[in-house]
Scaffold this active site. Sequence first.
Site, short mmCIF file in Angstrom:
data_model
loop_
_atom_site.label_atom_id
_atom_site.label_comp_id
_atom_site.label_asym_id
_atom_site.label_seq_id
_atom_site.Cartn_x
_atom_site.Cartn_y
_atom_site.Cartn_z
N ILE A 199 -12.14 -5.73 11.45
CA ILE A 199 -13.52 -5.34 11.15
C ILE A 199 -13.64 -4.99 9.67
CG2 ILE A 199 -15.42 -3.77 11.68
CD1 ILE A 199 -14.64 -5.49 14.05
N THR A 244 -12.47 5.46 0.97
CA THR A 244 -12.12 4.57 -0.14
C THR A 244 -12.15 5.32 -1.46
OG1 THR A 244 -13.01 2.65 1.03
CG2 THR A 244 -12.76 2.45 -1.35
N HIS A 300 -9.02 7.21 -1.85
CA HIS A 300 -7.93 6.34 -2.32
C HIS A 300 -7.98 6.20 -3.84
CE1 HIS A 300 -6.35 5.02 1.53
NE2 HIS A 300 -7.57 4.71 1.96
N LEU A 335 -7.04 0.60 7.32
CA LEU A 335 -6.37 -0.17 6.27
C LEU A 335 -4.95 0.37 6.06
CD1 LEU A 335 -9.30 -0.28 3.67
CD2 LEU A 335 -8.67 -2.05 5.33
#
Length: 342
Positions: free
Chosen positions: A287, A40, A43, A264
Site C-alpha cells: 500500500i 516520514t 525519518h 516501510l
Amino acid sequence: MKAIVKHHRGYGAELQMVDIPTINDDEVLIKVKATSICGTDVHIYTWDDWSASRVNPPYVFGHEFAGEVVGVGHNVTNVQLGDYVSAETHIVCGTCPQCLRGDFHICKNTKIIGVDTQGCFAEYVAMPASNIWKNPKEMPYHVASIQEPMGNAVHTVLAGDVTGKSVAVIGCGPIGIMAVGVAKAAGASQVIAFDVNEFRLELAKKMGATTIVNSLKENPVEVAMRLTDGNGVDVVCEMSGHPIAMNQGFDMVTNGGRVSILSLPVRPVEIDITNNIVFKGVTVQGITGRRMYETWIQVSNLLKSGQVDVEPLITHRLPLEEFEKGFQLMIQGKCGKVVLIP
C-alpha cells in the site's frame, strides 16, 4: 516567513526565516493554518538511512497541512482565493502507464512535497492546483491537517472487504491507530491492535479496538488464534515494519486472508513464503499513498459523518516554534498525532 528547515545532512532541523514561495501559472499559494508531523518527517529529522538516500538538504520539509488559499496562478480555474484546503502530497506526472490507467497513486515519476520538493512546515506553501482538496467549512484546521495520513489508513484497511471480518492492526503509530477507527467504522467484527507502547495501545482502544495486545507481554499469534477460535484473522494491516511483527502477521492470518502492508522496513525481511503465503492462499498487498481521489472522498465522508472521530488521536497542538518538542514526543512514542500551528 518562518519555516522548519532540514538544514544539514544529520540529526535535527532549524527554525529559519525563508522567502515566501512564488507560484507559477498552475499553482496556488496557501497560508498554512495547521500542519502535522508524520513518521516520514521523523525519518528525515533523525536522518536515518532512508532519508540519507532520498532527501537533499537544505530545504523546508513537512507534507500534511490545512490552510487558506491566498494566491492563484493565471491558469488555475478549480481553486479560488479564500478556499479552505488541504492537498494530496503526491505530485504525479499524468503520462506514465500507471497514470494513464488511472492508478495515479503509483505513478512512476511521483514527487512528494516535503520530501522531493519544498514542504509545508512553514507559514506558506505552494502547491499545484491539481493537488488541492477543498475541505468542509466546518472541519477544524487540526483535523483537516491529518486527512493525508488518514488516507493511508483508509487505503490500507479498505483495499479489500472488512465487513464482518476480523482485522489485526500491527503497529499503533498514528496511522495504525487511525486504521483501527476506519476498520471499526467499516464494520469489522473484531479489531485487534498490537504494539509494545501502552500509551498508543490506549489510544487504539479509544479509537475502537475491541482488543489491545502488548506484544512484549503476550504472544500475538496465540492471542489472535484464541480470539478467532483457532481460524486466524481475516485481514492483517501491517503498520510496524518490524521483521518479527511482520512474521507474526503472516503467522496469524487465516487461509485465504489478506495482508496489506503500509509499513516501510528499513532492511529486507525474511518471510516464509511457502507456508505463510502460497499454501495459505494469502493475498499480499503493498500500500502506497492514497487512491487519487477516491480515498480522499472516503476520508472526508468518514470524518464529516462522525463515523471516525480522530480527536482522541490528536494529543498535542503546539506552536511552530516548539517543533523540537513535537519531534521528541514522536520519537519517544509519547503522543498520538502532533499538530503544529504557524
